[in-house]
Design a protein around this motif. Structure first.
Motif, mmCIF file in Angstrom:
data_model
loop_
_atom_site.group_PDB
_atom_site.id
_atom_site.type_symbol
_atom_site.label_atom_id
_atom_site.label_comp_id
_atom_site.label_asym_id
_atom_site.label_seq_id
_atom_site.Cartn_x
_atom_site.Cartn_y
_atom_site.Cartn_z
ATOM 1 N N ALA A 116 83.949 49.339 58.774
ATOM 2 C CA ALA A 116 83.990 48.248 58.987
ATOM 3 C C ALA A 116 84.892 47.389 57.457
ATOM 4 O O ALA A 116 84.578 47.822 56.457
ATOM 5 N N SER A 117 86.174 46.633 57.732
ATOM 6 C CA SER A 117 86.576 46.111 56.819
ATOM 7 C C SER A 117 85.679 45.176 55.929
ATOM 8 O O SER A 117 85.053 44.445 56.718
ATOM 9 N N PRO A 118 85.967 44.892 54.743
ATOM 10 C CA PRO A 118 85.056 43.933 53.762
ATOM 11 C C PRO A 118 85.799 42.812 53.976
ATOM 12 O O PRO A 118 85.456 41.676 53.412
ATOM 13 N N VAL A 119 87.020 42.615 54.613
ATOM 14 C CA VAL A 119 87.603 41.522 54.781
ATOM 15 C C VAL A 119 86.662 40.289 55.404
ATOM 16 O O VAL A 119 87.054 38.964 55.447
ATOM 17 N N PHE A 120 85.632 40.728 56.352
ATOM 18 C CA PHE A 120 84.889 39.611 57.085
ATOM 19 C C PHE A 120 84.039 38.853 55.959
ATOM 20 O O PHE A 120 83.616 37.561 56.305
ATOM 21 N N ASP A 121 83.954 39.076 54.764
ATOM 22 C CA ASP A 121 83.339 38.391 53.824
ATOM 23 C C ASP A 121 84.100 37.101 53.560
ATOM 24 O O ASP A 121 83.659 35.907 53.029
ATOM 25 N N ALA A 122 85.449 37.217 53.810
ATOM 26 C CA ALA A 122 86.364 36.007 53.387
ATOM 27 C C ALA A 122 86.783 35.280 54.895
ATOM 28 O O ALA A 122 87.667 34.371 54.703
ATOM 29 N N PHE A 123 85.930 35.403 55.883
ATOM 30 C CA PHE A 123 86.060 34.673 57.223
ATOM 31 C C PHE A 123 85.659 33.311 57.003
ATOM 32 O O PHE A 123 84.634 33.107 56.601
#
Length: 457
Positions: free
Chosen positions: A59-66
Motif C-alpha cells: 500500500a502506498s504511504p500517500v494515504f498519510d496525506a489524504f
C-alpha cells in the motif's frame, strides 16, 4: 520481523483461514485509519490471507496525506508517488462481519519494505504510548462513546427518525434497525453496555465496554463500520460527522479513560478530588493542560468547531468538573459501592473525525506528562462555564478552548510534548493535512462545511 515470527504468523493465519472459510468468508478487509480520521482499506481473497499475514500487502504511504475529501496534500513527509508499505493484519483481531456477509475484517499495522514499523503508523504510535505507561507500572482502560445520525437522503439531509430527543417514539420507529445493530455487534464479540436515542433528529448512541487502549481503538472502528453496514441494509445512511446539519447538535466521540496499577483503579480510593489518587489526578491534570494542542488530533476537522460551541454540551472550555457535562474533562465516580470498578475520567471535546489510535495516544502521552510533572487539578467547576463572567473565568483559570481548526493546529504545532511523542514525520504530516483542510474551507459557510463533511466519517 525474523523468520521465527514469520513462521508463527503463517501457522496462525492458516488456522484462521480454515475457520474463516468454514464460516463462509470469501475475503478479508485490511483496514487502517488515516490522518484525517477516514478508514481506508485493501482486501484479499481468503485464500490469500495466509500470504498477506506472513508477508503483508502493498500500500502506498500517500494515504498519510489524504484529506477527508480525498485531496492529496504535498506534505513535508508524505503525499508523493514514491514508496511502498506492507500492511500486516493483527491476527488477534480478525472478525467475521455479520452485516457484510462473506467478509472478515482485520486492523493492520503498516511496515516499511525493510520490515521497520512505518513512522506514521497510528497503531504503532498507540503501542508506544501504552509502553510508556508500563514503564511506570501503569495500565489503562478506555472506551469511545459512538454517536451517529441516520439519514434517508445524501444531498438534502432527511433524518431517518423523527421522534423526540431520547424518546421511546424514536426507538419504536427504528426498533428493528437497532436490534440488528445490537445483534451484529454481539455476533462480533463487541460487548455493548447501552444503546439509546440521542438529542438531534435521527441521532443514536452506543456505549461499549472498556478495554485496553489498542483494543478500544480497534473496537471503535469496528463498531462504526458495523453501524454503517447495518444502516445501508435498512436503506439508511449513517453519519458520524461532528456536525451533520449546520446549527444543529453534532456527533461527539467522548472517551472514557481510567488508569490502573496492579489491578487497582487509581480513580477511586484516593484523597484527591472525587476520591482519585495522586497519580490519577496528575494524569487528568496533564490531559487538561494539553487540551488546546490535543484538539488538533481529537477534534481535527473543520466541522469539529461547528460543534464546539457554548451551550451545546460539547464542553468548549478548558475546565474540569464532577459530573459536569459542560466541562472538557469530567470526573466520574460511578455509583456508591461500585467506584473501584467504574470510576474514570471522560474527555468530552473529542469527536469521530479523529483517528482513534492517535486520539488515545495523545491522551496517554499528555496524561503521563502530567504524572511525571506531578501536576494537580485546578478547582472543580460545578456550573456551565459559559454562564460565568469573563472575569470569573479568568479568576478560576478557565480558558476557552480553540474555536477553530487553525487555533488548534497552531497549538499542536507549538506543543513540544505532543509533537515529540508523535515523532517529527507524523507530527508534521498532521499539521500539513490540517492546514490543507483549513485552506479548503477558508471561505466556506457553516452550511458548506457541514454538507461537505456529512458523509466523510
Amino acid at each position: 520481523m525474523d523468520r521465527h515470527e514469520r513462521d508463527r504468523r503463517a501457522l496462525e493465519a492458516a488456522r484462521l483461514t480454515r475457520q474463516l472459510t468454514g464460516r463462509g468468508v470469501v475475503g478479508v478487509a485490511l483496514v487502517w485509519v488515516d490522518n484525517s480520521g477516514v478508514s481506508r482499506t485493501k482486501a484479499v481473497p481468503v485464500e490469500r490471507f495466509e500470504r498477506a499475514a506472513t508477508w503483508g500487502v502493498g500500500a502506498s504511504p500517500v494515504f498519510d496525506a489524504f484529506t477527508p475529501d480525498d485531496t492529496i496534500v504535498a506534505g513535508r513527509y508524505a503525499g508523493g508517488p514514491v514508496g511502498d508499505l506492507r500492511l500486516l493484519p493483527d491476527l488477534d483481531r480478525v472478525t467475521v462481519l455479520t452485516a457484510l456477509p462473506g467478509w472478515a475484517w482485520a486492523p493492520v499495522d503498516r511496515y516499511t519494505q525493510d520490515g521497520d514499523l512505518h513512522p506514521q503508523d497510528s497503531r504503532g504510535l498507540l503501542r508506544r504510548a501504552v509502553t510508556q505507561l508500563a514503564e511506570d507500572d501503569l495500565t489503562a482502560k478506555a472506551a469511545f462513546e459512538i454517536e451517529w445520525v441516520i439519514g434517508r437522503d445524501e444531498d438534502d439531509f432527511v433524518p431517518g427518525a423523527r421522534g423526540p430527543a431520547y424518546g421511546f417514539t424514536r426507538f419504536t420507529e427504528q426498533s428493528g434497525y437497532l436490534a440488528d445493530v445490537l445483534s451484529a455487534l454481539r455476533d462480533q464479540d463487541v460487548r455493548v453496555e447501552q444503546i439509546h436515542p440521542e438529542y438531534a433528529a435521527g441521532q443514536f448512541e452506543v456505549s461499549v465496554a472498556a478495554e485496553d487502549p489498542l483494543g478500544a481503538a480497534d473496537t471503535s472502528v469496528l463498531v462504526r463500520e458495523t453501524i454503517r453496514a447495518v444502516s445501508m441494509r435498512h436503506g439508511l445512511r449513517a453519519s458520524f460527522s461532528p456536525m451533520v446539519v449546520a446549527g444543529g447538535v453534532g456527533n461527539g466521540g467522548h472517551v472514557h479513560l481510567s488508569l490502573w496499577r496492579e489491578g487497582i483503579n487509581l480513580h477511586s480510593g484516593g484523597d484527591g478530588p472525587c476520591g482519585i489518587t495522586d497519580t490519577a489526578e496528575s494524569f487528568a491534570a496533564g490531559v487538561l493542560e494539553r487540551l488546546p494542542a490535543l484538539l488538533a488530533v481529537g477534534a481535527p476537522s473543520a466541522a469539529s468547531y461547528l460543534r464546539l460551541v457554548p451551550g451545546a454540551w460539547a464542553a468548549p472550555f478548558q475546565a474540569v468538573g464532577y459530573e459536569n457535562r459542560e466541562a472538557a474533562v469530567r470526573l466520574i465516580t460511578g455509583s456508591l459501592g461500585d467506584e473501584s470498578c467504574s470510576a474514570n475520567l471522560e474527555v468530552k471535546v473529542l469527536d469521530q473525525s479523529a483517528n482513534p489510535y492517535q486520539c488515545l495516544a495523545s491522551l496517554l502521552f499528555a496524561g503521563m506528562w502530567g504524572v511525571r510533572a506531578g501536576l494537580r487539578l485546578p478547582e472543580l467547576v460545578d456550573v456551565d462555564p459559559a454562564t460565568l463572567s469573563e472575569e470569573e473565568r479568568l479568576r478560576r483559570g478557565i480558558r476557552r478552548l480553540p474555536a477553530s481548526l487553525t487555533e488548534a493546529t497552531d497549538a499542536f504545532e507549538a506543543d513540544g510534548v505532543l509533537t515529540h511523542a508523535f515523532g517529527s514525520e507524523l507530527a508534521a504530516t498532521i499539521v500539513d493535512v490540517r492546514r490543507a483542510e483549513i485552506a479548503r474551507f477558508a471561505d466556506a459557510t457553516d452550511e458548506d462545511i457541514a454538507a461537505a463533511l456529512r458523509w466523510a466519517f
